[in-house]
Each structure stands twice: as structure tokens, then as C-alpha cells.
Design a protein around this motif. Structure first.
Motif, PDB file in Angstrom:
ATOM      1  N   ARG A 125      -9.315   5.046  -1.969  1.00  0.00           N
ATOM      2  CA  ARG A 125      -8.602   4.367  -3.060  1.00  0.00           C
ATOM      3  C   ARG A 125      -9.540   3.409  -3.806  1.00  0.00           C
ATOM      4  O   ARG A 125      -9.536   3.345  -5.037  1.00  0.00           O
TER       5      ARG A 125
ATOM      6  N   PRO B 205       3.138   4.300  -1.350  1.00  0.00           N
ATOM      7  CA  PRO B 205       3.263   4.935  -2.660  1.00  0.00           C
ATOM      8  C   PRO B 205       4.502   4.420  -3.391  1.00  0.00           C
ATOM      9  O   PRO B 205       5.469   3.956  -2.763  1.00  0.00           O
TER      10      PRO B 205
ATOM     11  N   LYS C 292      -3.643   6.939  -9.935  1.00  0.00           N
ATOM     12  CA  LYS C 292      -4.720   6.472  -9.063  1.00  0.00           C
ATOM     13  C   LYS C 292      -4.993   4.972  -9.241  1.00  0.00           C
ATOM     14  O   LYS C 292      -6.126   4.523  -9.416  1.00  0.00           O
ATOM     15  N   CYS C 293      -3.933   4.194  -9.191  1.00  0.00           N
ATOM     16  CA  CYS C 293      -4.082   2.742  -9.290  1.00  0.00           C
ATOM     17  C   CYS C 293      -2.851   2.069  -8.693  1.00  0.00           C
ATOM     18  O   CYS C 293      -1.827   2.714  -8.439  1.00  0.00           O
ATOM     19  N   TYR C 294      -2.958   0.784  -8.472  1.00  0.00           N
ATOM     20  CA  TYR C 294      -1.800  -0.014  -8.090  1.00  0.00           C
ATOM     21  C   TYR C 294      -1.092  -0.447  -9.364  1.00  0.00           C
ATOM     22  O   TYR C 294      -1.725  -0.875 -10.340  1.00  0.00           O
TER      23      TYR C 294
ATOM     24  N   ASN D 191      -5.607  -4.574  -9.532  1.00  0.00           N
ATOM     25  CA  ASN D 191      -6.406  -3.652  -8.728  1.00  0.00           C
ATOM     26  C   ASN D 191      -7.635  -4.329  -8.141  1.00  0.00           C
ATOM     27  O   ASN D 191      -8.017  -4.053  -6.998  1.00  0.00           O
TER      28      ASN D 191
ATOM     29  N   CYS E 153      -6.289  -3.587  -0.028  1.00  0.00           N
ATOM     30  CA  CYS E 153      -6.673  -2.178  -0.037  1.00  0.00           C
ATOM     31  C   CYS E 153      -7.912  -2.007   0.836  1.00  0.00           C
ATOM     32  O   CYS E 153      -9.011  -2.405   0.449  1.00  0.00           O
TER      33      CYS E 153
ATOM     34  N   TRP F 241       1.349   1.730  -4.847  1.00  0.00           N
ATOM     35  CA  TRP F 241       0.295   2.712  -5.108  1.00  0.00           C
ATOM     36  C   TRP F 241       0.834   3.880  -5.929  1.00  0.00           C
ATOM     37  O   TRP F 241       1.780   4.546  -5.542  1.00  0.00           O
ATOM     38  N   ASP F 242       0.201   4.074  -7.078  1.00  0.00           N
ATOM     39  CA  ASP F 242       0.602   5.141  -8.001  1.00  0.00           C
ATOM     40  C   ASP F 242      -0.379   6.301  -7.836  1.00  0.00           C
ATOM     41  O   ASP F 242      -1.486   6.284  -8.390  1.00  0.00           O
ATOM     42  N   GLU F 243       0.023   7.277  -7.059  1.00  0.00           N
ATOM     43  CA  GLU F 243      -0.869   8.414  -6.769  1.00  0.00           C
ATOM     44  C   GLU F 243      -1.184   9.204  -8.034  1.00  0.00           C
ATOM     45  O   GLU F 243      -2.297   9.723  -8.197  1.00  0.00           O
TER      46      GLU F 243
ATOM     47  N   ASN G 178       0.793  -1.228   0.000  1.00  0.00           N
ATOM     48  CA  ASN G 178       0.000   0.000   0.000  1.00  0.00           C
ATOM     49  C   ASN G 178       0.827   1.281   0.000  1.00  0.00           C
ATOM     50  O   ASN G 178       0.273   2.380  -0.142  1.00  0.00           O
TER      51      ASN G 178
END
Length: 836
Positions: free
Chosen positions: A556, A508, A520-522, A542, A551, A515-517, A506
Motif C-alpha cells: 500500500r 477496505p 489505491k488510496c485512503y 495518505n 499503514c 482503504w479504497d482499493e 486499514n
């Protein structure tokens, strides 16, 4: 009119020209025929210069109606000997309902086969005993006991095997298609007529194999073979484990038969398709389509009794991917005890042959070795795929064992897998070299062009979120089983590793997580150099993060699910693709570009259960939409493809995957909320109004349960006991005891022991107050015994019946109390509440 003299000559000629008959023929039989009837099965035996069953009728439907309908035979080379061409006349007798045909002889000067047949009526069926004697030892290409020639390839839709697989005649799309399996039971069925025919072979100490062939005249030839050793597939050249062949009926290799006598029995029984395989009254969806998908598509990855996977036996090289965590879960939707028991044997076989001494689980099995890395396979056919070391086979083996254990509750069986599951987990856990809880793949960089997971031509490397999500899922499941097996040390180790994995997962990407801020996805994976790859909303990654509980951040979850749904609407896709946008150049095999193409953007239905689970808790209407979309697609093409193209949504690939059914499995698991667990039937529905009123039939531990699903309440019942609740609960019942589990608690909150039928309606359940209604068909002559658990320890509680306190009693140090009470009427309102 005959004179007395002429009549005597006629009788003499009749005796000379026909076999010896030791009792009178049935009134309606013709000379040379004898009819054997049970309530639903009727057969006509022809005898004379041959012996065969020329007619077989099932519940009024004639399914065999030709002179060579059912007979026995032996094939050696190009020569066929059979009961259709005898060396002499057999002896027929019919006494007390038992028909005997003795002295059936065929062969030549060098080999004589002698058989005696006995037909006996059973409860609802007919039992046929065959005793066969070979005059000498011989190697045969086939020894049919018997061949049954059904009138047409479409007489039956398919035949369910004794281990839960399926011979599906829809796939016999040309003449001389043949499919061979190892089983003792075949259940032929036709959903349109509702007729079913069960054929079971009893041959103690022997091996039994069956094959199904579409003949050159479009009949269905069903052949039973009994042998001393397991029948092996015919090998024409090189290594071949093929069960399905074209342009030939010779699926089995020649085998040796010893001189002397063997015997077997074959029992024919009728069954009603709806009674045996019906699923109840499904509101809001097409119930016939649901049943059809789970009864056919879901089963076709079962290649043989010890080989269960996702790719069908119909595909040219018949691969089984051991790196698929949903094979056990298919059993939840199939809901056939034969599938669950058969899969036990399969996983035993995988435990003994697919796991290397160091704990590495081979990722695949196939008919041939063409997909294997050079030299990376064993004699049983398990191998490492040419695309890379696919690491998810290790956690997936464990997840499948755990799922099957929950569905069967067989603790003795799961104990036999304890060491192998620990070994499989420990092998992959050692791949965490930097101690961050994320295991590492065999490759460090995508530039090495080797895969590491199910998406096998995308070059996921080093720390792979796809594999780590599956590992988390396996760790959580297996840790719970370790605790049940009283191994708290191992349980704690797996729980702690899972917690560390989840925390790192989890984080970033800027802190070493997935987590790709920005997007907005893993992400799919991280290379060893820290570079991040697969930032294109890979849906399985995801969906697994959400469905498996990695998650637990609502914001998220919402952004992932809303983003995917918005793009689905924009593109008007009927199902989720593997990726929402393209992998970056070089991250996959060159053939995957330009986007969308195959594993870079096409629609693979095998991830339907995970997708439905991810959406069910968030917005069940969206989850149901994709279930209905898949059913609609089934009505168009039967889901008879490997995948669907992104641009035209057209079917692609000639391999029908059993995973195409997984959205419908998701309907059962995540929308209907059916989750069998090791010690209870757990129900956690997400029902929306259009599904309200659904009533399911579901097999659980030898019982046929009725599951009622309404928007206001849910219920589970068997023939004696029923529980009704407005929220999720667990149910378990034996002959005289009903257990209620509050929520997802694995300890029974209330156990009631009684000899009378009982309906239990839960109104409220907390530690402070438990309130319920009881209804029965008649007042109990003896007191009911109540055992209540999970109360406050050493606390005084009041027991009230119809708002009147009957007694007060104190819970023990474990928070339990036991009491007896005899109800005076057919219904009562009861409660137990904290009286301190």
C-alpha cells in the motif's frame, strides 16, 4: 596665545555653561559627551540641555548615529515629554568606570519626571540602570524606558524574542508598521555582517513589553515599556487583540503609572550570529538557505509570548490554529531553547484558557472575533471557527505537548498537563458511538456543509480519516508518556484504542474502513449513510497514514507514494498539492470549483514535514528532492505566501505561514534523523551520498552537540564524549557519564562513567555479543565503570579487552551487569559476549 587673565575668564564661562562633572572627561571625548566602551559595545552619551545616547557601535558597526538616538520619554495624549528637552542641567560623574547621570528632569508644572542613569561595564557588555520618579500618579499613553532609534530599518534583519519568536523587519514593508510583544530580551541580528546585539531588561516584579516601529524616516524605533500590569493592545473599537498594526505606532493601550520611584536595568551585549545561530556544514543543500528558512519563516507563527501557531503575526486577523499538530515540531528545526521554553508557557496558557470544562479544545484564536461562530468564543479570544467544529484541535493539543516534552525532557512540566491531555483525549474518544475505534464528527453528512478538520472548507463529516489519523498519532505518543508517569491503566486504554482505530482505518471501504482499493488510496471520510468521500488521493491523509505508522503494509505504501510521484512528475509540480485530483461536486464549498482551486488542489507547504517523513524511509532521494525544491522557491520569493497555485505554481495569499518551513524541518527530522526524545538524543538518518559529510551543530539539553552524517557511519559528540555507529542509536551525556542506546531502545544499553574524554565506536550490539572501540586522549588514571543492560537474565558473560578475556561475570535477573576496568592505553577493543 591666551593670557592668564583671559584663560581664567574662559574657565569660568565653561563651568557656567555646562553640567557639573565630578571627574575629568576621557581624553577623546568632546565637551558635552562621554564615551562608554566595552570590548564589543561602544556608546556615546550626550548631555547638556538634553541627555541621550547619540552613538551606539556594535563590533565596529555604528548602528545608532543621531542626536536623538536613544532617549527616554513619556507621552500623555498628544504631548511628549522626554530626556531630549530637560528642565535643568543633569549632574555627570565618571569614576572607576561607572558613569552616572543624575538629576534628569522633564515634564511641566503639573507633572515632573526625574531620572538617574548609571552605566556600568560588564563582561563583554554595558549595563544601563534607569531610576525614574513620577511626581504624581498619571495615565500615560506611552512610557518609554527607552526608545532606541536604529539608523535604518535594514540595520538589523530581525530581532529574536526572549520566548523564541521573531520581529522580522522584512515584513515591515511600509512606514509606520508597528509590532508589539511581551518579552524581556531582544536579540537583534544581521546574518550578512555577522553582528548581533542582545538587549535584556531586568525589572523585578514588573511587566515588560516591547514594540518595533518603522518610522516615517525609515529608521527602526525600538521601544521598551515597563509597567505594573501586563500591557494590553490598544482597542479602537470592539474586541481587538492585535499585535501588528499599520499607519500608527500606538500598538499599546494607555495605562496607569503610580507616583513614586521605579527602576530597571538594560544590558547590551554583543554576539556573533554564526556562533550563536549557525547550523554547521550542510552538504548537498544550501546551508545558508536552510538556516534562513528555519530562522525566519519557521518563527513567524509565534505571535506573542503566549500565542504560538502557524499563521504569522503579520496577517490582518492573526489567527492561530490549535488544530495543527506540527507547532511543537517546528521547535525541532528552529532548535532554540528560547522557543522550547516559551512554548511551554504557551501550552500552559492554552491548557488554562483554551480547553472547555468538558475537554473540548477550542480550534482557533485570532486578533478579532470575525472568524468565530456566533457566541462560540471566550474572553481570551479562543473560538470555534465559522466553518465547523474542527475536531483535530483535541488530538493536536496532546501531540504538541508530547513533542515538546520529548524535546525538553521536562517530566515535571508534562505532569502539569497530564489531566488536561487526558481530558482532551477522552472528550474525542467518546465520539466513537459504534465502538469501531473511529471517532465521529459533529456532522453526519457532507450535505450539512460544515467542516471538521484543517481543510476547513471541505465538508468532511462523520468518520473522518484526517482527524482519526491525527488521533492515532496523539494516542501513541501520549500512551508512552502515561507509562513514564507510572499510569499503566490509562496507557493501556489509549494503546488499545489506538490498536482498534488502526485496524478499522486499514479496512477496505467495503468493510467500513478507509482503504479504497479501486483508487489505491485512503479516503478522506465516510458519511453516516455509508457513502465514501474524498477518494481523490488527499495527500495529508495518505502521508499521515504512512508517516504515523497506521499503514504498515508495504504494498500500500508503495502504490500510494509511486502514484503521487508519477503525477508530480507529469504535472512538474515543485511541491505536493493538498489533493491529486478534484473532490466530487458538493464535497466542498462552491468557491473551490472548478478544480484546482485553494483547498481543492493547491499547494500548501505546511504538510512538508509529513510528506518528507513518508518518503524518507521509502526513497530518501525523493524526499530530498522536495526539500531542495522548497529551498529553490525560497531563493525566488522568500516563501512569502500562504500557498501556491496548482496551474502556474504562483504564490497566493498574503499571509506567510510558518508551515512553509516544514519541509526543512522534515530534512532535520527524517533525513538527518534528528529526533530528541525525553531521555536521549535519538539519531535515525536516511543519508544519501550527496549529503554525506554533513556536520550539524545542534542544541540539546543545554549542550551544543556536533552531529556527523556519512553514508557509512553517524556520530554525536559534545566537548567530552562521542559515539560513532553505522546504524541508528541514542546518545546522552552528563559531565562524567556517557550513555549509548542501541537502536530506538528507550533504555540505555551501555553507560560508561569516567573523568576523561572518550570516543565510543560501536561495531556490533546484540544480546549475545556487544563489541566496541574506545579512544581517549590520555590513559585513565582511574578505572572506568561500565553498566550494561538488556542482556539475557542470569547469564554468564565474558568481558574481553583487545581480544583477551579479562573476567567473567553473570547478569542479574533484570539482564544487567556492572564492572570496572582501567585502560592502559589511549585506545582499546572491548567486547562482552555470552560465555555459556
Amino acid at each position: 596665545m591666551f593670557s592668564k587673565y583671559k584663560y581664567s575668564i574662559f574657565i569660568s564661562l565653561f563651568i557656567i555653561l555646562t553640567p557639573i562633572i565630578t571627574s575629568a572627561l576621557p581624553v577623546n571625548d568632546k565637551p558635552g559627551q562621554i564615551t562608554i566602551s566595552s570590548p564589543k559595545i561602544n556608546m556615546v552619551v550626550e548631555y547638556g540641555n538634553k541627555v541621550s545616547i547619540s552613538s551606539l557601535t556594535v563590533n565596529g558597526q555604528k548602528v545608532v548615529s543621531n542626536d536623538d538616538g536613544i532617549y527616554t520619554s513619556v507621552i500623555i495624549g498628544k504631548t511628549t515629554y522626554s530626556s531630549l528637552h530637560l528642565k535643568g542641567k543633569p549632574i555627570i560623574s565618571n569614576a572607576s568606570g561607572i558613569v552616572k547621570v543624575n538629576g534628569i528632569k522633564y515634564g511641566d508644572k503639573g507633572l515632573v519626571i526625574t531620572e538617574n542613569w548609571v552605566f556600568t561595564k560588564t563582561n563583554g557588555g554595558i549595563k544601563w540602570n534607569i531610576e525614574r520618579t513620577f511626581s504624581k500618579a498619571v495615565k500615560v499613553d506611552e512610557a518609554a524606558m527607552p526608545v532606541i532609534n536604529f539608523d535604518n530599518i535594514n540595520t538589523w534583519e530581525g530581532a529574536y524574542q526572549g520566548y523564541g519568536g521573531l520581529a522580522w523587519f522584512y515584513l515591515f514593508n511600509e512606514r509606520l508598521c508597528t509590532y508589539g510583544v511581551h518579552t524581556r530580551t531582544s536579540n537583534f541580528w544581521n546574518s550578512k555582517s555577522g553582528n548581533g546585539l542582545s538587549i535584556t531588561v531586568d525589572a523585578p516584579g514588573k511587566e515588560v513589553a516591547m514594540k518595533y516601529t518603522r518610522t516615517n524616516t525609515d529608521k527602526l524605533a525600538y521601544t521598551i515599556a515597563v509597567s505594573e500590569k501586563e500591557m494590553l493592545p490598544r482597542t479602537d473599537s470592539g474586541t481587538n487583540r492585535r499585535r501588528f498594526i499599520r499607519n500608527s505606532a500606538n500598538v499599546w493601550a494607555a495605562f496607569n503609572v503610580a507616583a513614586g520611584k521605579t527602576s530597571q536595568s538594560i544590558t547590551f551585549n554583543y554576539f556573533n550570529y554564526e556562533d550563536k545561530y549557525g547550523r554547521g556544514d550542510l552538504k548537498g543543500v544550501n546551508g545558508k538557505q536552510v538556516n534562513a528558512v528555519l530562522s525566519t519563516i519557521a518563527r513567524i507563527g509565534v505571535i506573542d509570548s503566549l500565542h504560538y501557531g502557524g499563521n504569522s503575526w503579520h496577517t490582518p486577523y492573526g489567527p492561530i490554529c490549535l488544530h495543527e499538530q506540527y507547532i511543537g515540531q517546528l521547535g525541532l528545526g528552529i532548535n532554540d531553547p528560547a522557543y522550547l521554553n516559551g512554548y511551554k508557557s504557551c501550552l500552559d496558557y492554552y491548557r488554562d484558557h483554551a480547553i472547555k470544562p468538558d475537554g473540548r479544545v477550542y480550534s482557533r484564536w485570532a486578533y478579532t472575533n470575525e472568524d468565530a461562530m456566533p457566541g462560540k468564543y471566550n474572553k481570551e479570544g479562543f473560538y470555534e471557527a465559522q466553518w465547523g467544529i474542527l475536531m483535530d484541535s483535541n488530538p493536536d493539543f496532546v501531540s504538541n505537548v508530547a513533542d515538546l516534552y520529548n524535546m525538553t525532557g521536562d517530566k515535571n512540566w508534562v505532569k502539569t498537563h497530564q489531566k488536561s491531555c487526558e481530558k482532551a483525549l477522552n472528550w474525542i474518544l467518546k465520539r466513537d458511538s459504534n465502538g469501531n475505534g473511529l471517532v465521529e464528527m459533529m456532522t453526519d453528512s457532507y450535505t450539512q456543509k460544515k467542516s471538521s478538520d484543517w481543510i476547513d472548507i471541505i465538508w468532511a463529516s462523520y468518520e473522518n480519516a484526517f482527524v482519526n489519523a491525527k488521533l492515532y498519532h496523539a494516542l501513541v505518543k501520549w500512551a508512552a508518556i502515561e507509562r513514564q508517569l507510572k499510569n499503566n491503566t490509562e496507557a493501556a486504554y489509549y494503546e488499545n484504542f489506538a490498536a482498534k482505530l488502526k485496524a478499522s482505518f486499514n479496512k477496505p471501504v467495503t468493510e467500513g474502513g478507509f482503504w479504497d482499493e479501486q483508487n489505491k488510496c485512503y479516503v478522506h471520510w465516510r458519511d453516516k449513510d455509508g457513502s465514501v468521500h474524498g477518494r481523490n488521493m488527499v495527500t495529508p491523509v495518505n502521508f499521515m497514514a504512512i508517516a504515523y505508522g497506521i499503514c504498515d503494509n508495504y504494498d500500500r505504501k508503495k502504490v500510494i507514494l509511486d502514484t503521487i510521484e508519477a503525477q508530480m512528475k507529469q504535472e512538474k509540480l515543485f511541491f505536493w498539492p493538498l489533493t491529486m485530483t478534484s473532490y466530487a461536486p458538493g464535497e466542498g464549498r462552491e468557491s473551490q470549483y472548478p478544480f484546482p482551486e485553494y483547498e481543492n488542489g493547491d499547494l500548501f507547504l505546511s504538510w512538508g514535514s509529513i510528506g518528507v517523513q513518508a518518503y524518507a524511509d521509502y526513497d530518501p532521494a525523493i524526499a530530498l528532492k522536495y526539500v531542495k525544491n522548497v529551498l529553490k522557491q525560497y531563493s525566488k520569493d522568500g516563501l512569502a505566501y500562504q500557498r501556491y497555485g496548482r496551474l502556474k505554481q504562483d504564490g497566493r495569499g498574503d499571509d506567510i505561514l510558518s508551515g512553509n518551513s516544514l519541509s526543512i524541518v522534515g530534512l532535520y527530522k527524517s533525513i538527518y534523523g534528528i529526533n530528541p526524545l525525553y531521555n536521549r538524543f535519538y539519531l535515525e538518518p536516511h543519508i544519501i551520498p550527496e549529503l554525506s559529510g554533513t556536520e550539524l551543530k545542534y542544541y540539546f539539553r543545554g549542550q551544543r552537540l556536533i552531529v556527523g552524517l556519512n553514508t557509512g557511519d553517524f556520530s554525536v559528540s559534545n566537548n567530552n564524549f562521542k559515539i560513532v555507529s553505522h546504524k541508528n542509536f541514542g546518545y546522552y551525556a552528563t559531565k562524567n557519564q556517557l550513555s549509548y542506546f542501541d537502536g530506538n531502545n528507550e533504555v540505555a544499553s551501555l553507560q560508561i562513567t569516567t573523568n576523561h574524554p572518550l570516543v565510543l565506536t560501536i561495531n556490533k550490539w546484540t544480546q549475545e555479543k556487544m563489541e566496541w572501540e574506545e579512544t581517549t586522549t590520555s590513559p585513565s588514571a582511574t578505572p572506568l565503570n561500565y553498566h550494561v543492560q538488556q542482556l539475557k537474565p542470569n547469564t554468564l558473560y565474558a568481558f574481553s579487552v583487545n581480544n583477551k578475556v579479562i573476567q567473567k561475570l553473570k547478569s542479574n535477573t533484570k539482564g544487567e551487569l556492572t564492572l570496572n576496568h582501567q585502560l592502559s592505553g589511549t585506545s582499546a577493543h572491548l567486547s562482552i559476549y555470552d560465555a555459556d
